[in-house]
Design an enzyme around this catalytic site. Structure first.
Site, PDB file in Angstrom:
ATOM      1  N   ASP A  14      21.814  -9.376 -44.664  1.00 64.20           N
ATOM      2  CA  ASP A  14      21.961  -9.483 -45.925  1.00 64.20           C
ATOM      3  C   ASP A  14      20.332  -8.653 -46.411  1.00 64.20           C
ATOM      4  O   ASP A  14      19.062  -9.308 -46.641  1.00 64.20           O
ATOM      5  CB  ASP A  14      21.660 -10.311 -46.165  1.00 64.20           C
ATOM      6  CG  ASP A  14      21.755 -10.338 -48.352  1.00 64.20           C
ATOM      7  OD1 ASP A  14      21.771  -9.517 -48.630  1.00 64.20           O
ATOM      8  OD2 ASP A  14      22.045 -12.182 -49.196  1.00 64.20           O
TER       9      ASP A  14
ATOM     10  N   CYS B 218      -6.162 -28.465 -56.822  1.00 64.85           N
ATOM     11  CA  CYS B 218      -7.364 -29.326 -57.261  1.00 64.85           C
ATOM     12  C   CYS B 218      -8.996 -29.227 -56.248  1.00 64.85           C
ATOM     13  O   CYS B 218      -8.883 -28.742 -54.659  1.00 64.85           O
ATOM     14  CB  CYS B 218      -7.099 -30.742 -55.948  1.00 64.85           C
ATOM     15  SG  CYS B 218      -8.129 -32.246 -55.644  1.00 64.85           S
TER      16      CYS B 218
ATOM     17  N   CYS C 182      -6.914 -37.466 -55.177  1.00 61.72           N
ATOM     18  CA  CYS C 182      -8.195 -38.319 -55.307  1.00 61.72           C
ATOM     19  C   CYS C 182      -8.283 -38.441 -56.779  1.00 61.72           C
ATOM     20  O   CYS C 182      -9.769 -38.373 -56.726  1.00 61.72           O
ATOM     21  CB  CYS C 182      -9.183 -37.363 -55.004  1.00 61.72           C
ATOM     22  SG  CYS C 182      -9.387 -35.644 -55.937  1.00 61.72           S
TER      23      CYS C 182
ATOM     24  N   CYS D 258      -5.380 -34.863 -60.058  1.00 58.53           N
ATOM     25  CA  CYS D 258      -5.281 -34.254 -58.934  1.00 58.53           C
ATOM     26  C   CYS D 258      -5.030 -35.716 -58.149  1.00 58.53           C
ATOM     27  O   CYS D 258      -5.213 -37.917 -57.773  1.00 58.53           O
ATOM     28  CB  CYS D 258      -6.248 -34.437 -57.658  1.00 58.53           C
ATOM     29  SG  CYS D 258      -5.450 -34.774 -56.336  1.00 58.53           S
TER      30      CYS D 258
ATOM     31  N   LYS E  10      33.214 -10.813 -47.205  1.00 58.25           N
ATOM     32  CA  LYS E  10      31.755 -11.775 -47.653  1.00 58.25           C
ATOM     33  C   LYS E  10      31.638 -13.343 -46.797  1.00 58.25           C
ATOM     34  O   LYS E  10      33.169 -14.131 -46.495  1.00 58.25           O
ATOM     35  CB  LYS E  10      31.696 -12.003 -48.940  1.00 58.25           C
ATOM     36  CG  LYS E  10      31.526 -10.440 -49.319  1.00 58.25           C
ATOM     37  CD  LYS E  10      30.244 -10.322 -49.448  1.00 58.25           C
ATOM     38  CE  LYS E  10      29.191  -9.088 -50.184  1.00 58.25           C
ATOM     39  NZ  LYS E  10      28.795  -9.793 -51.584  1.00 58.25           N
TER      40      LYS E  10
ATOM     41  N   LYS F  36      27.052  -8.873 -41.275  1.00 59.41           N
ATOM     42  CA  LYS F  36      26.418  -7.943 -42.947  1.00 59.41           C
ATOM     43  C   LYS F  36      25.307  -8.427 -42.894  1.00 59.41           C
ATOM     44  O   LYS F  36      24.738  -9.840 -43.470  1.00 59.41           O
ATOM     45  CB  LYS F  36      27.283  -8.507 -44.014  1.00 59.41           C
ATOM     46  CG  LYS F  36      27.715  -7.408 -45.071  1.00 59.41           C
ATOM     47  CD  LYS F  36      28.390  -7.277 -46.232  1.00 59.41           C
ATOM     48  CE  LYS F  36      27.596  -6.265 -47.325  1.00 59.41           C
ATOM     49  NZ  LYS F  36      26.024  -6.640 -47.865  1.00 59.41           N
TER      50      LYS F  36
ATOM     51  N   CYS G  92     -10.331 -34.523 -50.426  1.00 66.00           N
ATOM     52  CA  CYS G  92      -9.215 -35.216 -50.753  1.00 66.00           C
ATOM     53  C   CYS G  92      -8.488 -35.185 -49.616  1.00 66.00           C
ATOM     54  O   CYS G  92      -8.150 -34.262 -49.054  1.00 66.00           O
ATOM     55  CB  CYS G  92      -8.971 -33.655 -52.295  1.00 66.00           C
ATOM     56  SG  CYS G  92      -7.084 -34.492 -52.406  1.00 66.00           S
TER      57      CYS G  92
ATOM     58  N   GLU H 299      30.584  -6.976 -36.922  1.00 62.89           N
ATOM     59  CA  GLU H 299      29.442  -6.913 -37.065  1.00 62.89           C
ATOM     60  C   GLU H 299      28.813  -7.678 -37.771  1.00 62.89           C
ATOM     61  O   GLU H 299      29.587  -8.005 -39.515  1.00 62.89           O
ATOM     62  CB  GLU H 299      28.720  -5.557 -37.552  1.00 62.89           C
ATOM     63  CG  GLU H 299      29.162  -5.004 -36.268  1.00 62.89           C
ATOM     64  CD  GLU H 299      28.971  -3.346 -36.605  1.00 62.89           C
ATOM     65  OE1 GLU H 299      27.437  -3.233 -37.553  1.00 62.89           O
ATOM     66  OE2 GLU H 299      28.813  -2.282 -36.201  1.00 62.89           O
TER      67      GLU H 299
ATOM     68  N   TYR I 220      22.960   0.079 -37.348  1.00 58.58           N
ATOM     69  CA  TYR I 220      24.417  -0.280 -37.347  1.00 58.58           C
ATOM     70  C   TYR I 220      24.903   0.940 -37.017  1.00 58.58           C
ATOM     71  O   TYR I 220      26.360   0.905 -37.682  1.00 58.58           O
ATOM     72  CB  TYR I 220      24.461  -0.906 -37.364  1.00 58.58           C
ATOM     73  CG  TYR I 220      24.135  -0.826 -39.509  1.00 58.58           C
ATOM     74  CD1 TYR I 220      25.019  -0.356 -40.815  1.00 58.58           C
ATOM     75  CD2 TYR I 220      23.231  -2.181 -39.731  1.00 58.58           C
ATOM     76  CE1 TYR I 220      24.234   0.189 -42.196  1.00 58.58           C
ATOM     77  CE2 TYR I 220      22.754  -2.060 -41.541  1.00 58.58           C
ATOM     78  CZ  TYR I 220      22.766  -1.324 -42.057  1.00 58.58           C
ATOM     79  OH  TYR I 220      22.957  -0.846 -43.604  1.00 58.58           O
TER      80      TYR I 220
END
Ligand code: IVH
Length: 662
Positions: A116, A422, A409, A406, A312, A114, A428, A112, A224
């Site tokens: 995470d 900004c 602008c 910014c 793994k 695994k 902008c 199956e 599971y």
């Protein structure tokens, strides 16, 4: 020597307890899984050599962190153990040899993914979902029933006629990668810390005392294992998974029955190549003895079962250099620093940029321009820097400073908590470009071909200044653009024309209202039915939607309180935009049908298929259940197809589907 061992054992115990707490309770791990495993291994070896120092509270004998006080406690039906990990074929062969020796027979396995995510237990009595808990310390977990009830694929009632009197199952709470990327974007935009990965985000979401927050996070649960079942236990793991599916619980796809360990190893290698095909993160496979009798014979160790092992995958991390750190202006004006990297291949994908989210993150990582860093990638998660290799510094690295103006602008930037913004809003240009790109994106009004590049070209050429201008584009003007031939121009104009009929939820999402993602947009459309009603909605009416809290309600009210936004909507309507509440199209070819799409379609994108279905009065559902009317299958369809077959639901190929709606 003995004194040294005792000292080191105590150090390791303290360290591991701290990391358990960081990982399980606070969802903020400081070290990698590999480092954690190495510390754990060192402690196990020392304790084996010096059993006189091996106490019962050692992390080698307890799993996870102490239970948090804020949720009430639940005793698990069976201890929530963890799995032993292996990293290579030799480990798998060893596992097989131990199993077969113990059983004195050949052993077949089930493999199956695994998952995470975050381990949980669900308990149903007489079909009713009565309790759900996190792992906690392995024996007693935290009661997160209310939060689990907000997850759409956790059935409140089990399906079928023969539901068991009591069943306890174990599964994993997962956040899909696209939801994770969207969440992190929202986190950063609202000044909060981004999550390092989907697992931490899932953990943080489960630990919310306000379940509306959990609901907004869009989680999934995949089961599971049956921990307890009144009545007969299925004779194999495959049958156990089938039973879970029949009861309406979701099970991860790509489960495979392997006759021997060689097949299991092959499955591992194939899966490692295909891991990006899943919507969520898996960090390996789990190999389990398939027969329940074998599992019983093999039994348990203190912390993990002998009948299963986690094999793994290799971590997808590579080392590269930060060439520069630049900033991007988001559609709500948030300034995000971005690391430009010397391109590096991470798990088959070339990575040349990594988001740094905000100044806090830069400080936490301690990253400077010129640094060597480890870049990590998980599925389609935006690549991120997981570590700075300080020992590689030469002294020429440069500290990054946030600009004061910014870059889009020139307006002076403002600091709000951890983020910099900004304040120029729709004056902008960088923000307008982002807002237009978002409006045209797939999840919003979906104008095919209206990419970020096209937006920049049209905006910089003065042809569009706002989203309403999209609908006023002239054929001749487009044809005058460099490289724009008739076909490209006509395709774009046709796509713009198609986008004029848009559902209310897509349009709302496209407006890029702060804190209104797709999910909230769908809820708003469902409740208020028309844009007019949403514009005039009072705070109480918005708060009546259980997933909407004061922060979201305020964002909506603020947005429609700005005259410029109302004018923009009026102009859009005047330019031919037709915003429809979702309705069952009477007489449509798919009227009132619930349809599930699975596998990859060759000639249609998901959103195109969804549009076709909706335009024919159908509704797209994400999971197959007894209520599903039709399943459309593309290539590499997995568990949804299996489930549809089992439930006897009508299945159509892509071609058959196209013929049906033509
Ligand atoms: S079976 C007795 N199957 O990985 C343990 N676990 O360290 C039974 N996990 O804590 C676990 N995918 O949370 C099993 N297909 C899967 C799994 C899985 C993920 C998690 C589980 C466990 C951890 C292992």
């Amino acid at each position: 020597m003995d004194k040294d061992a005792k000292k080191r054992i105590n150090e390791l115990k303290k360290e591991l307890i701290r990391h358990n707490e960081l990982y399980y309770s606070r969802a903020k791990p400081e070290i990698s899984d590999a480092k954690y495993d190495a510390l754990m291994r060192e402690l196990k070896v020392l304790e084996a050599e010096h059993p006189e120092y091996a106490t019962s509270d050692s992390p080698t004998r307890t799993v996870g962190a102490p239970v948090q006080e804020k949720f009430s406690k639940v005793r698990h039906a069976a201890p929530m153990l963890s799995l032993e990990s292996i990293n290579d074929e030799a480990g798998a062969e060893r596992f097989n040899r131990t199993c077969e020796k113990e059983l004195d027979a050949e052993c077949d396995y089930i493999c199956e993914p695994k998952l995470d995510g975050i381990s949980i237990e669900l308990v149903y009595e007489n079909g009713e979902f009565i309790s759900g808990s996190t792992r906690g310390d392995g024996i007693v977990g935290e009661d997160v029933t209310r939060n689990l009830k907000t997850i759409h694929n956790v059935p409140k009632r089990l399906m079928g006629e023969k539901v068991p009197e009591r069943i306890a199952v174990r599964g994993e709470v997962m956040m899909h990668i696209k939801d994770f990327n969207a969440l992190n974007k929202r986190q950063v935009e609202s000044g909060k810390d981004p999550f390092a990965n989907p697992r931490n985000a899932a953990a943080g979401s489960m630990r919310q005392l306000d379940r509306r927050v959990t609901a907004e996070r869009k989680l999934h649960v995949y089961c599971y294992r049956i921990l307890f079942l009144s009545g007969e236990t299925p004779p194999t793991q495959i049958e156990a998974l089938n039973l879970l599916e029949r009861l309406g619980l979701s099970v991860a796809p790509k489960v495979k029955h392997c006759r021997d360990i060689a097949e299991a190893i092959k499955y591992h290698h194939t899966f490692e190549d295909e891991r990006d095909e899943l919507d969520y993160e898996i960090d390996g496979i789990v190999i389990k003895a398939n027969k329940t009798t074998d599992q019983k014979k093999l039994g348990m160790r203190t912390n993990n079962p002998r009948w299963a092992v986690a094999y793994k995958f290799e971590a997808r991390k590579e080392v590269t250099r930060v060439e520069d750190i630049v900033v991007q202006v988001g559609r709500t004006g948030v300034i995000t620093p971005l690391a430009l990297l010397v391109p590096v291949e991470v798990g088959g994908v070339t990575v040349s940029r990594a988001t740094l989210h905000n100044m806090d993150q830069i400080k936490k990582l301690g990253v400077k321009v010129g640094d060597y860093v480890k870049v990590q990638r998980a599925g389609d998660v935006i690549p991120y820097i997981s570590e700075v290799l300080e020992h590689k510094r030469t002294g020429s690295e440069k500290t990054f400073h946030m600009p004061v103006k910014c870059p889009g602008c020139g307006t002076s930037l403002e600091k709000e908590d951890v983020f910099v913004r900004c304040p120029a809003g729709l004056s902008c240009p960088a923000q307008i470009k982002e807002a237009i790109t978002h409006y045209a994106s797939k999840g919003a009004v979906d104008i095919d071909g209206f990419s970020e590049k096209t937006v920049a070209l049209l905006f910089d050429g003065g042809m569009i200044k706002s989203i309403a201008d999209i609908y006023a584009l002239e054929r001749e003007d487009l044809l005058a653009l460099p490289g724009w031939k008739e076909k490209k121009t006509d395709n774009l104009l046709a796509a713009i024309e198609r986008s004029k009929d848009v559902t209310l939820e897509r349009f709302l999402f496209g407006l890029a209202i702060k804190n209104v993602g797709k999910y909230i947009a769908t809820l708003l459309a469902k409740k208020f039915k028309s844009l007019k009603n949403i514009i005039s909605a009072e705070e109480e009416e918005l708060l009546a939607i259980k997933e909407i809290g004061p922060e979201i309600a305020d964002s909506i009210i603020d947005f429609f309180g700005v005259q410029q936004n109302i004018d923009q909507i009026e102009r859009l309507k005047a330019n031919g935009l037709n915003i429809q509440a979702k309705k069952t199209i009477v007489g449509g070819k798919l009227a009132a049908k619930k349809i599930v799409l699975t596998g990859s379609l060759r000639s249609l994108s998901r959103s195109q298929a969804k549009k076709i279905i909706e335009s024919e009065g159908g509704e797209v559902a994400s999971s197959v259940s007894a209520k599903t009317d039709l399943v459309v299958v593309g290539e590499k369809a997995g568990s949804k197809l299996e489930k549809a077959k089992k439930l006897g639901i009508e299945i159509l190929t892509e071609e058959e589907f196209k013929n049906l709606v033509e």
